[in-house]
Design a protein around this motif. Structure first.
Motif, PDB file in Angstrom:
ATOM      1  N   ILE A 162      15.708  -7.528  27.575  1.00  0.00           N
ATOM      2  CA  ILE A 162      14.832  -8.561  27.019  1.00  0.00           C
ATOM      3  C   ILE A 162      15.085  -8.669  25.524  1.00  0.00           C
ATOM      4  N   SER A 163      14.724  -9.780  25.008  1.00  0.00           N
ATOM      5  CA  SER A 163      14.750  -9.973  23.558  1.00  0.00           C
ATOM      6  C   SER A 163      13.341  -9.764  23.037  1.00  0.00           C
ATOM      7  N   LEU A 164      13.239  -9.240  21.832  1.00  0.00           N
ATOM      8  CA  LEU A 164      11.934  -8.900  21.286  1.00  0.00           C
ATOM      9  C   LEU A 164      11.128 -10.159  21.014  1.00  0.00           C
ATOM     10  N   LYS A 165       9.935 -10.224  21.596  1.00  0.00           N
ATOM     11  CA  LYS A 165       9.059 -11.365  21.395  1.00  0.00           C
ATOM     12  C   LYS A 165       7.882 -11.021  20.494  1.00  0.00           C
ATOM     13  N   HIS A 166       7.624  -9.714  20.354  1.00  0.00           N
ATOM     14  CA  HIS A 166       6.441  -9.313  19.604  1.00  0.00           C
ATOM     15  C   HIS A 166       6.805  -9.060  18.151  1.00  0.00           C
ATOM     16  N   GLU A 167       5.862  -9.299  17.281  1.00  0.00           N
ATOM     17  CA  GLU A 167       6.069  -9.043  15.862  1.00  0.00           C
ATOM     18  C   GLU A 167       6.145  -7.539  15.643  1.00  0.00           C
ATOM     19  N   PRO A 168       7.266  -7.023  15.137  1.00  0.00           N
ATOM     20  CA  PRO A 168       7.390  -5.577  14.985  1.00  0.00           C
ATOM     21  C   PRO A 168       6.438  -5.033  13.935  1.00  0.00           C
ATOM     22  N   ARG A 169       5.989  -3.803  14.167  1.00  0.00           N
ATOM     23  CA  ARG A 169       5.138  -3.112  13.207  1.00  0.00           C
ATOM     24  C   ARG A 169       6.014  -2.481  12.146  1.00  0.00           C
ATOM     25  N   THR A 170       5.714  -2.688  10.891  1.00  0.00           N
ATOM     26  CA  THR A 170       6.511  -2.159   9.791  1.00  0.00           C
ATOM     27  C   THR A 170       5.679  -1.205   8.970  1.00  0.00           C
ATOM     28  N   THR A 171       6.346  -0.274   8.336  1.00  0.00           N
ATOM     29  CA  THR A 171       5.697   0.687   7.449  1.00  0.00           C
ATOM     30  C   THR A 171       6.496   0.775   6.170  1.00  0.00           C
ATOM     31  N   ASN A 172       6.036   1.607   5.264  1.00  0.00           N
ATOM     32  CA  ASN A 172       6.733   1.780   3.995  1.00  0.00           C
ATOM     33  C   ASN A 172       8.076   2.465   4.181  1.00  0.00           C
ATOM     34  N   ASN A 173       8.233   3.188   5.293  1.00  0.00           N
ATOM     35  CA  ASN A 173       9.462   3.952   5.511  1.00  0.00           C
ATOM     36  C   ASN A 173      10.507   3.186   6.308  1.00  0.00           C
ATOM     37  N   SER A 174      10.179   2.077   6.861  1.00  0.00           N
ATOM     38  CA  SER A 174      11.143   1.323   7.663  1.00  0.00           C
ATOM     39  C   SER A 174      10.953  -0.162   7.420  1.00  0.00           C
ATOM     40  N   ASN A 175      12.065  -0.873   7.430  1.00  0.00           N
ATOM     41  CA  ASN A 175      12.018  -2.312   7.161  1.00  0.00           C
ATOM     42  C   ASN A 175      11.865  -3.131   8.428  1.00  0.00           C
ATOM     43  N   ALA A 176      12.302  -2.623   9.523  1.00  0.00           N
ATOM     44  CA  ALA A 176      12.206  -3.371  10.776  1.00  0.00           C
ATOM     45  C   ALA A 176      12.186  -2.413  11.940  1.00  0.00           C
ATOM     46  N   ALA A 177      11.642  -2.894  13.023  1.00  0.00           N
ATOM     47  CA  ALA A 177      11.578  -2.090  14.237  1.00  0.00           C
ATOM     48  C   ALA A 177      12.631  -2.552  15.213  1.00  0.00           C
ATOM     49  N   THR A 178      13.169  -1.619  15.958  1.00  0.00           N
ATOM     50  CA  THR A 178      14.138  -1.931  16.999  1.00  0.00           C
ATOM     51  C   THR A 178      13.505  -1.676  18.345  1.00  0.00           C
ATOM     52  N   LYS A 179      14.304  -1.801  19.373  1.00  0.00           N
ATOM     53  CA  LYS A 179      13.796  -1.563  20.716  1.00  0.00           C
ATOM     54  C   LYS A 179      13.379  -0.103  20.913  1.00  0.00           C
ATOM     55  N   GLN A 180      13.942   0.789  20.112  1.00  0.00           N
ATOM     56  CA  GLN A 180      13.559   2.194  20.241  1.00  0.00           C
ATOM     57  C   GLN A 180      12.089   2.399  19.896  1.00  0.00           C
ATOM     58  N   ASN A 181      11.548   1.576  19.021  1.00  0.00           N
ATOM     59  CA  ASN A 181      10.142   1.701  18.656  1.00  0.00           C
ATOM     60  C   ASN A 181       9.206   1.265  19.777  1.00  0.00           C
ATOM     61  N   TYR A 182       9.767   0.545  20.766  1.00  0.00           N
ATOM     62  CA  TYR A 182       8.948   0.068  21.875  1.00  0.00           C
ATOM     63  C   TYR A 182       8.893   1.082  23.023  1.00  0.00           C
ATOM     64  N   PHE A 183       9.623   2.170  22.886  1.00  0.00           N
ATOM     65  CA  PHE A 183       9.785   3.132  23.975  1.00  0.00           C
ATOM     66  C   PHE A 183       9.447   4.529  23.470  1.00  0.00           C
ATOM     67  N   ILE A 184       9.285   5.476  24.397  1.00  0.00           N
ATOM     68  CA  ILE A 184       9.071   6.868  24.020  1.00  0.00           C
ATOM     69  C   ILE A 184      10.328   7.410  23.361  1.00  0.00           C
ATOM     70  N   THR A 185      10.230   8.581  22.725  1.00  0.00           N
ATOM     71  CA  THR A 185      11.387   9.155  22.043  1.00  0.00           C
ATOM     72  C   THR A 185      12.467   9.543  23.047  1.00  0.00           C
ATOM     73  N   LYS A 186      13.692   9.635  22.556  1.00  0.00           N
ATOM     74  CA  LYS A 186      14.812   9.999  23.425  1.00  0.00           C
ATOM     75  C   LYS A 186      14.624  11.399  24.004  1.00  0.00           C
ATOM     76  N   THR A 187      14.121  12.327  23.164  1.00  0.00           N
ATOM     77  CA  THR A 187      13.893  13.697  23.639  1.00  0.00           C
ATOM     78  C   THR A 187      12.875  13.726  24.774  1.00  0.00           C
ATOM     79  N   ALA A 188      11.800  12.949  24.630  1.00  0.00           N
ATOM     80  CA  ALA A 188      10.772  12.912  25.674  1.00  0.00           C
ATOM     81  C   ALA A 188      11.332  12.322  26.964  1.00  0.00           C
ATOM     82  N   TYR A 189      12.133  11.261  26.842  1.00  0.00           N
ATOM     83  CA  TYR A 189      12.701  10.647  28.044  1.00  0.00           C
ATOM     84  C   TYR A 189      13.660  11.601  28.759  1.00  0.00           C
TER      85      TYR A 189
END
Length: 645
Positions: free
Chosen positions: A525-552
């Motif tokens: 899918i292509s991202l339809k939602h407005e990504p959440r941004t913080t002071n430490n990151s400029n943009a969110a990727t698909k990884q932010n929409y999922f659990i961490t790689k270690t958890a998976y």
């Protein structure tokens, strides 16, 4: 003839001697007997009467002497008891418990076949046995010199327990004020040094483990490895004549014990200048499986402990696992697998060893002669493990659960599943809503604190039925509800003891398939939602929409290994006790760390420890576990221990 009154009274027939034909008796026979014509002798009637009268006098005199002596002793006993109330209390206590102590001593030989029943029904009797030993030790030693005082095994164990839990000051306080109860500190030190629980940094205690498993009749077990932060400090170890606290040296991932041993001041100075001090402590724990027919879970065993700095590689970890496996196998101990906390290096080593989308070029573990091999009648395209595994792996479920919660609390994550949003804001709104109270959802604000990253209790609260019902009522919270339901399945699949093995498989693989579908959806899918941004990151990727790689990866590997383990048991390559999945984790390491920190002195404000401190404290903990294990097999003179292992 008789020499004393007692011999005279104990003689049944005093005239039996006249039956013997002896010249030495002729004169006595002529004076005391009638001689018949046929040569036989008959004792005169007067002599018989005199002897009977003499016997009556002796009996009467002995009875008078006994009554007189008894009266004198009673007078002394009454006087002593009146002056010493403690003596009266002891006599009363022994008289009340005489039958109990006698019955237990008689029944001790029968307890081997009824350990469970006897241990649960005779707690008060067992305590009485130890109290009697405690009192006897004081009574025997109080009249002896210090050099002649003796202590039985139960008192030695009590001394170890008191010193471990109370420390040196408490031990000295009890010993000085209760004279004769406890051995001196010098005797106690010799007692500790004579045990086989001495732990050397970097040395695997395989022979001690062999003795422990033989006493349990256990041949299978699960290893765990974990590390924790320690105080960076170098100390001299008198036992090994070496320095402890430097970063351990390794040979192909295997720690070298007593490496820092020298008599040269220049060498020591060079080590302090060039060698880092350990800021981490790495330990190995072994969890034996319960023997067949036993319901009690054996205590875990500390195999090794050494200082580290966190720079080891995945290959070093892998070589270390293989070394421990082969070394244990040589001593008839089969390690089923290893458990870690999901750290990246451990995860990499796990994937390489299991062949889970990773491979080794030089080392082929599936060619080992003692490899596990399962037979699959049907093709399972969703099952990714090789059929041959040298040993299995489980990522610690408690760490996985907290990682799942922490992802929900993360400020950088923007979890979505389908069109539904997964957010902690949904739960915060419930906590803040005046419509609900704590009785409705069971949560507090501390349960939503992202800084408390290892709060397992809050994970359990988040999966409660009460909170689930509240989330279902709001259609906007559907995504959060599904996320927490998956968390609940992880807890039931790997942590809860009451879950059946069928339910474990069902929930573990349901979690896997949910995560696979979720991940596949994000990839297409292509991202339809407005990504959440913080002071430490400029943009969110698909990884932010999922659990961490270690958890998976942990979800995948645990489910794969669980199914593999069930097949091994079904094919009778492992005993059914291997299905106690809740034992296969690294919480035994965490428990060891907590218990070692709990042994800080009452006058110490420092909770943490150095590497040397841990080795010393872990020796005490090993002694505690040894005493607990011995008390399971021996019903005599048990000591009640109110602590966790």
């Amino acid at each position: 003839m008789t020499d004393c009154a007692e011999n005279f009274l104990n003689t049944t027939d005093i005239f039996e001697i006249f039956k013997y034909d002896s010249e030495e008796l002729d004169e006595i026979k002529h004076q005391s007997c009638y001689k018949l014509k046929n040569g036989d002798y008959i004792v005169r009637t007067g002599v018989k009467n005199n002897m009977n009268y003499l016997k009556e006098i002796f009996v009467k005199k002995l009875e008078e002497h006994r009554i007189s002596s008894s009266s004198f002793q009673q007078d002394i006993s009454k006087e002593l008891m009146n002056k010493n109330p403690l003596l009266r209390s002891l006599i009363t206590w022994y008289s009340h418990n005489a039958n109990v102590l006698k019955n237990i001593n008689v029944n001790n030989s029968h307890n081997n076949n009824n350990n469970d029943n006897s241990s649960s029904n005779n707690n008060s009797s067992i305590n009485n046995l130890f109290i009697s030993s405690f009192i006897d030790t004081i009574a025997n030693n109080i009249v002896k010199s210090k050099q002649g005082q003796c202590y039985d095994d139960s008192m030695k164990k009590f001394a170890i327990l008191l010193y471990t839990f109370g420390g040196k000051l408490a031990y000295q306080l009890v010993r000085i004020n209760i004279i004769g109860a406890l051995p001196s500190l010098s005797t106690f030190s010799r007692l500790m040094s004579n045990t086989d629980t001495i732990i050397t940094e970097g040395r695997f205690r395989i022979m001690a483990l062999k003795q422990y498993t033989d006493s349990l009749n256990a041949k299978f077990g699960f290893c765990s490895e974990d590390c924790t932060g320690v105080i960076k400090k170098i100390k001299y170890d008198v036992t090994t004549n070496s320095f402890v606290g430097f970063v351990t040296k390794f040979s192909n991932g295997i720690p070298i014990p007593e490496y820092y041993k020298t008599d040269s001041y220049e060498q020591l100075k060079a080590w302090f200048t060039n060698i880092k001090k350990s800021n981490l402590l790495n330990i190995f724990m072994f969890q034996p499986l319960p023997p067949p027919g036993h319901s009690n879970t054996p205590s875990p065993f500390l195999m090794n402990a050494f200082g580290a700095d966190g720079t080891g590689s995945a290959m070093e970890i892998l070589y270390r696992w293989v070394h421990v496996f082969e070394y244990s196998l040589e001593n008839q101990i089969r390690i089923i697998g290893f458990s870690t906390d999901g750290d990246n290096k451990y995860m990499r080593a796990t994937r390489l060893m299991a062949g889970f989308f990773a491979s080794l070029s030089k080392f082929l573990p599936y060619e080992h002669p003692d490899v596990f091999q399962i037979k699959l009648k049907y093709g399972w395209p969703w099952f990714y493990l090789r059929k041959q595994q040298l040993f299995l792996f489980f990522q610690d479920p408690t760490h996985l659960v907290t990682k799942w919660r922490n992802r929900l609390l993360s400020r950088t994550a923007d979890l979505h599943i389908g069109d539904e949003i997964i957010s902690m804001d949904h739960i915060r709104s419930i906590v803040k809503n005046s419509k609900y109270t704590k009785l409705d959802h069971g949560l507090t604000r501390s349960d939503l604190n992202p800084k408390d990253r290892q709060n397992y209790r809050s994970c359990v609260k988040l999966t409660s039925e009460d909170l689930s019902r509240i989330l279902i009522e709001d259609e906007n919270c559907l995504g959060t509800h599904v996320y927490l339901q998956v968390l609940k399945m992880i807890i039931k699949a790997y942590i809860e003891k009451s879950t059946t093995i069928v339910k474990r498989l069902e929930m573990a693989w349901c979690t896997v398939f949910v995560c696979r579908l979720w991940r596949a959806w994000l990839q297409h899918i292509s991202l339809k939602h407005e990504p959440r941004t913080t002071n430490n990151s400029n943009a969110a990727t698909k990884q932010n929409y999922f659990i961490t790689k270690t958890a998976y990866l942990s979800v995948e590997i645990n489910a794969q290994m669980l199914l593999y383990l069930v097949v091994l048991v079904k094919e009778k390559q492992l005993p059914k006790e291997a299905l106690n999945i809740y034992l296969f984790n690294s919480q035994s390491c965490e428990s060891m760390f907590r218990n070692a920190r709990a042994l800080s002195g009452v006058f110490s404000t420092i909770v943490n420890f150095t590497v040397s401190d841990f080795l010393r404290r872990s020796q005490k903990l090993s002694l505690l576990n040894q005493i607990k294990h011995e008390q399971i097999d021996n019903s005599q003179k048990k000591i009640t221990i109110s602590c966790t292992s």
